[in-house]
Write a protein that holds these residues in place. Structure first.
Motif, short mmCIF file in Angstrom:
data_model
loop_
_atom_site.label_atom_id
_atom_site.label_comp_id
_atom_site.label_asym_id
_atom_site.label_seq_id
_atom_site.Cartn_x
_atom_site.Cartn_y
_atom_site.Cartn_z
N VAL A 51 -27.59 -33.48 0.52
CA VAL A 51 -28.12 -33.36 1.88
C VAL A 51 -29.15 -34.47 2.03
O VAL A 51 -30.13 -34.53 1.28
N GLN A 52 -28.87 -35.39 2.97
CA GLN A 52 -29.73 -36.56 3.11
C GLN A 52 -30.77 -36.31 4.19
O GLN A 52 -30.43 -36.16 5.37
N CYS A 53 -32.02 -36.22 3.79
CA CYS A 53 -33.10 -36.11 4.77
C CYS A 53 -33.62 -37.53 4.99
O CYS A 53 -34.46 -38.03 4.24
N GLY A 54 -33.06 -38.14 5.98
CA GLY A 54 -33.35 -39.54 6.30
C GLY A 54 -32.46 -39.90 7.46
O GLY A 54 -32.06 -39.01 8.21
N VAL A 55 -32.12 -41.17 7.58
CA VAL A 55 -31.30 -41.55 8.74
C VAL A 55 -29.86 -41.85 8.31
O VAL A 55 -29.54 -41.87 7.11
N HIS A 56 -29.00 -42.07 9.31
CA HIS A 56 -27.56 -42.10 9.06
C HIS A 56 -27.15 -43.15 8.03
O HIS A 56 -26.32 -42.89 7.16
N PHE A 57 -27.76 -44.36 8.10
CA PHE A 57 -27.31 -45.38 7.14
C PHE A 57 -27.60 -44.95 5.70
O PHE A 57 -26.89 -45.33 4.77
N MET A 58 -28.64 -44.16 5.50
CA MET A 58 -28.96 -43.69 4.15
C MET A 58 -27.90 -42.70 3.66
O MET A 58 -27.48 -42.74 2.50
N ALA A 59 -27.47 -41.82 4.57
CA ALA A 59 -26.42 -40.86 4.20
C ALA A 59 -25.12 -41.60 3.93
O ALA A 59 -24.38 -41.26 2.99
N GLU A 60 -24.84 -42.63 4.73
CA GLU A 60 -23.62 -43.41 4.51
C GLU A 60 -23.67 -44.09 3.14
O GLU A 60 -22.67 -44.13 2.42
N THR A 61 -24.85 -44.62 2.80
CA THR A 61 -24.98 -45.27 1.48
C THR A 61 -24.72 -44.25 0.37
O THR A 61 -24.02 -44.55 -0.61
N SER A 62 -25.25 -43.04 0.52
CA SER A 62 -25.00 -42.00 -0.49
C SER A 62 -23.51 -41.69 -0.57
O SER A 62 -22.97 -41.49 -1.66
N LYS A 63 -22.83 -41.66 0.57
CA LYS A 63 -21.40 -41.36 0.57
C LYS A 63 -20.62 -42.49 -0.11
O LYS A 63 -19.70 -42.24 -0.89
N LEU A 64 -21.04 -43.73 0.16
CA LEU A 64 -20.35 -44.87 -0.48
C LEU A 64 -20.42 -44.74 -2.00
O LEU A 64 -19.46 -45.04 -2.70
N LEU A 65 -21.57 -44.29 -2.48
CA LEU A 65 -21.77 -44.21 -3.93
C LEU A 65 -21.23 -42.91 -4.52
O LEU A 65 -21.16 -42.76 -5.73
N ASN A 66 -20.87 -41.96 -3.65
CA ASN A 66 -20.35 -40.66 -4.09
C ASN A 66 -19.13 -40.27 -3.26
O ASN A 66 -19.15 -39.27 -2.54
N PRO A 67 -18.06 -41.06 -3.38
CA PRO A 67 -16.92 -40.80 -2.50
C PRO A 67 -16.33 -39.39 -2.66
O PRO A 67 -15.74 -38.85 -1.72
N ASP A 68 -16.52 -38.78 -3.84
CA ASP A 68 -15.92 -37.45 -4.05
C ASP A 68 -16.86 -36.30 -3.73
O ASP A 68 -16.49 -35.13 -3.84
N LYS A 69 -18.08 -36.61 -3.34
CA LYS A 69 -19.03 -35.53 -3.02
C LYS A 69 -19.14 -35.37 -1.51
O LYS A 69 -18.95 -36.33 -0.76
N LYS A 70 -19.50 -34.15 -1.12
CA LYS A 70 -19.78 -33.93 0.30
C LYS A 70 -21.19 -34.42 0.57
O LYS A 70 -22.13 -34.02 -0.13
N VAL A 71 -21.34 -35.30 1.57
CA VAL A 71 -22.68 -35.78 1.94
C VAL A 71 -22.96 -35.30 3.37
O VAL A 71 -22.18 -35.54 4.28
N LEU A 72 -24.07 -34.59 3.52
CA LEU A 72 -24.42 -34.02 4.82
C LEU A 72 -25.69 -34.67 5.35
O LEU A 72 -26.59 -35.00 4.58
N ILE A 73 -25.73 -34.82 6.68
CA ILE A 73 -27.00 -35.22 7.32
C ILE A 73 -27.33 -34.12 8.34
O ILE A 73 -26.47 -33.71 9.11
N PRO A 74 -28.55 -33.61 8.31
CA PRO A 74 -28.87 -32.48 9.19
C PRO A 74 -28.79 -32.80 10.67
O PRO A 74 -28.67 -31.90 11.49
N ASP A 75 -28.87 -34.08 11.04
CA ASP A 75 -28.69 -34.45 12.45
C ASP A 75 -27.97 -35.79 12.52
O ASP A 75 -28.52 -36.81 12.11
N MET A 76 -26.76 -35.76 13.04
CA MET A 76 -25.94 -36.97 13.12
C MET A 76 -26.58 -38.03 14.01
O MET A 76 -26.25 -39.21 13.93
N GLY A 77 -27.50 -37.61 14.88
CA GLY A 77 -28.13 -38.55 15.81
C GLY A 77 -29.29 -39.32 15.20
O GLY A 77 -29.94 -40.12 15.88
N ALA A 78 -29.57 -39.11 13.91
CA ALA A 78 -30.69 -39.83 13.28
C ALA A 78 -30.25 -41.26 12.96
O ALA A 78 -29.70 -41.54 11.90
N GLY A 79 -30.47 -42.15 13.91
CA GLY A 79 -30.00 -43.54 13.76
C GLY A 79 -31.09 -44.48 13.28
O GLY A 79 -32.00 -44.07 12.55
N CYS A 80 -31.02 -45.74 13.70
CA CYS A 80 -32.01 -46.74 13.28
C CYS A 80 -31.82 -47.95 14.18
O CYS A 80 -30.69 -48.41 14.35
#
Ligand code: 13P
Ligand code: SF4
Length: 362
Positions: free
Chosen positions: A114-143
């Motif tokens: 669960v990424q408490c930060g903004v969307h690009f951070m969650a995307e980076t986590s997903k890139l590094l963890n393609p097999d894990k579920k990565v969640l962001i509590p608000d999809m609208g957290a941009g930059c």
């Protein structure tokens, strides 16, 4: 606990913000009772200098519920240094700057992030963890930086500057990373620019998309740095005049600035570094009074661990970081939402750019 999701409203119900989270708390039978107050008092004592007493009865039940669910679902919460203190100090498993979060994501143990930060951070986590579920509590957290450039813009830059390596700040979308040679963060940007210039045998490097970060890097290297016109909407607000005024009002004040600030603001400062660089500087130097020229929550987070330092707080909040709240973190954990996915073709190239940065750093 498995009945939590079935007893609460489905995620698509037209409900007011926070209403679902309150329903979850009542399903879990968690409220601010004297027993909960007592159980949570060591945690509150720790953050009491930065979280008003009146707010704790609202936060404490969420902290309890999130920490219970996190264990149950084997989830890891990664939180950026700009998250609010109740998230940063009470529910996060890992905190840090963009580079630390990317590195930790690469080694994350749980089943879900669960990424408490903004969307690009969650995307980076997903890139590094393609097999894990990565969640962001608000999809609208941009930059504002991530929104300043597209993959097509990078392709056009490559045509305009053939053979010049493209170093891309992690504050970008996966599309943009995929078109880049490597990523950087504010804590490794100079080293990455120099490494790329050497590898490509080029005396120029494209450093995108943060114009001010690029200008600040350029002053620390002989390599010609070509910038894009993106800006962080938080850091661009600081001006040299404002910093000079702080100094004039309080000559003993120590001023440290993030390199997303305009170069003339960095010039007026005693130190400049990434968010974690700034935190470490305060920990090591223990100034009597410090002004952290960056997003406002960070001073609160650092103040908790540095009781002898007085923080002067210019309150520039990042509206995107502030989209993340405890009720939304709880909803994310209960409903497994909102899941961050990256198109497989884009992900492969974007992952290379991020991994390359991590490898150089290591
Ligand atoms: P760092 O934490 O890497 O310094 O980045 C600051 C920032 O603005 C992140 O959005
Ligand atoms: Fe983006 Fe600036 Fe907010 Fe960081 S602080 S997420 S760079 S807008």
């Amino acid at each position: 606990m498995s009945d939590v999701t079935s007893n609460t409203m489905p995620p698509s119900s037209p409900v007011l913000p926070g209403q679902q989270a309150q329903a979850i708390l009542s399903d879990m039978d968690i409220s601010f009772t004297p027993a909960l107050e007592k159980e949570m008092s060591p945690l509150y004592d720790r953050i009491s200098s930065v979280v008003p007493e009146i707010e704790w009865p609202f936060f404490a039940p969420y902290v309890k519920a999130i920490n219970e669910l996190k264990r149950e679902k084997n989830a890891v919460i990664l939180a950026h240094n700009y998250q609010t203190p109740e998230i940063f100090h009470c529910v996060a498993d890992v905190v840090g700057d963009s580079l630390q979060l990317a590195r930790e994501a690469a080694q994350a143990k749980g089943d879900m992030i669960v990424q408490c930060g903004v969307h690009f951070m969650a995307e980076t986590s997903k890139l590094l963890n393609p097999d894990k579920k990565v969640l962001i509590p608000d999809m609208g957290a941009g930059c504002s930086l991530a929104e300043s450039i597209t993959g097509a813009d990078v392709k056009a830059l490559r045509q305009a500057y053939p053979g010049v390596p493209v170093v891309t700040y992690v504050n970008t979308s996966a599309d943009v990373k995929a078109e880049s040679d490597i990523c950087c963060t504010s804590s490794n940007a100079v080293a990455i620019v120099e490494a790329m210039a050497k590898e490509f045998n080029s005396n120029k490097v494209l450093c995108i998309p943060d114009e001010f970060l690029a200008q600040n890097i350029a002053r620390e290297t002989d390599i010609e740095v070509i910038a894009w016109k993106g800006r962080c909407e938080v850091h661009e607000q600081f001006s040299a005049d404002e910093i000079r005024q702080y100094r004039a009002d309080d000559p003993g004040l120590v001023i440290i600035a993030h390199p997303e600030c305009p170069p003339e603001v960095v010039d007026e400062s005693d130190f400049s570094g990434s968010t974690s660089g700034m935190i470490k500087w305060v920990q090591d130097n223990q100034p009597e009074r410090v002004l952290m020229v960056t997003e406002c929550s960070m001073s609160d987070n650092v103040a908790v661990e540095n009781p002898n330092v007085n923080f002067v707080r210019p309150c520039n909040l990042c509206p995107h970081m502030k989209q993340i709240t405890l009720p939304k973190v709880l909803e994310a954990l209960v409903f497994d939402r909102q899941e961050v996915l990256v198109d497989a073709d884009v992900a492969a190239d974007a992952r290379l750019a991020v991994q390359r940065m991590i490898d150089i750093n290591n």
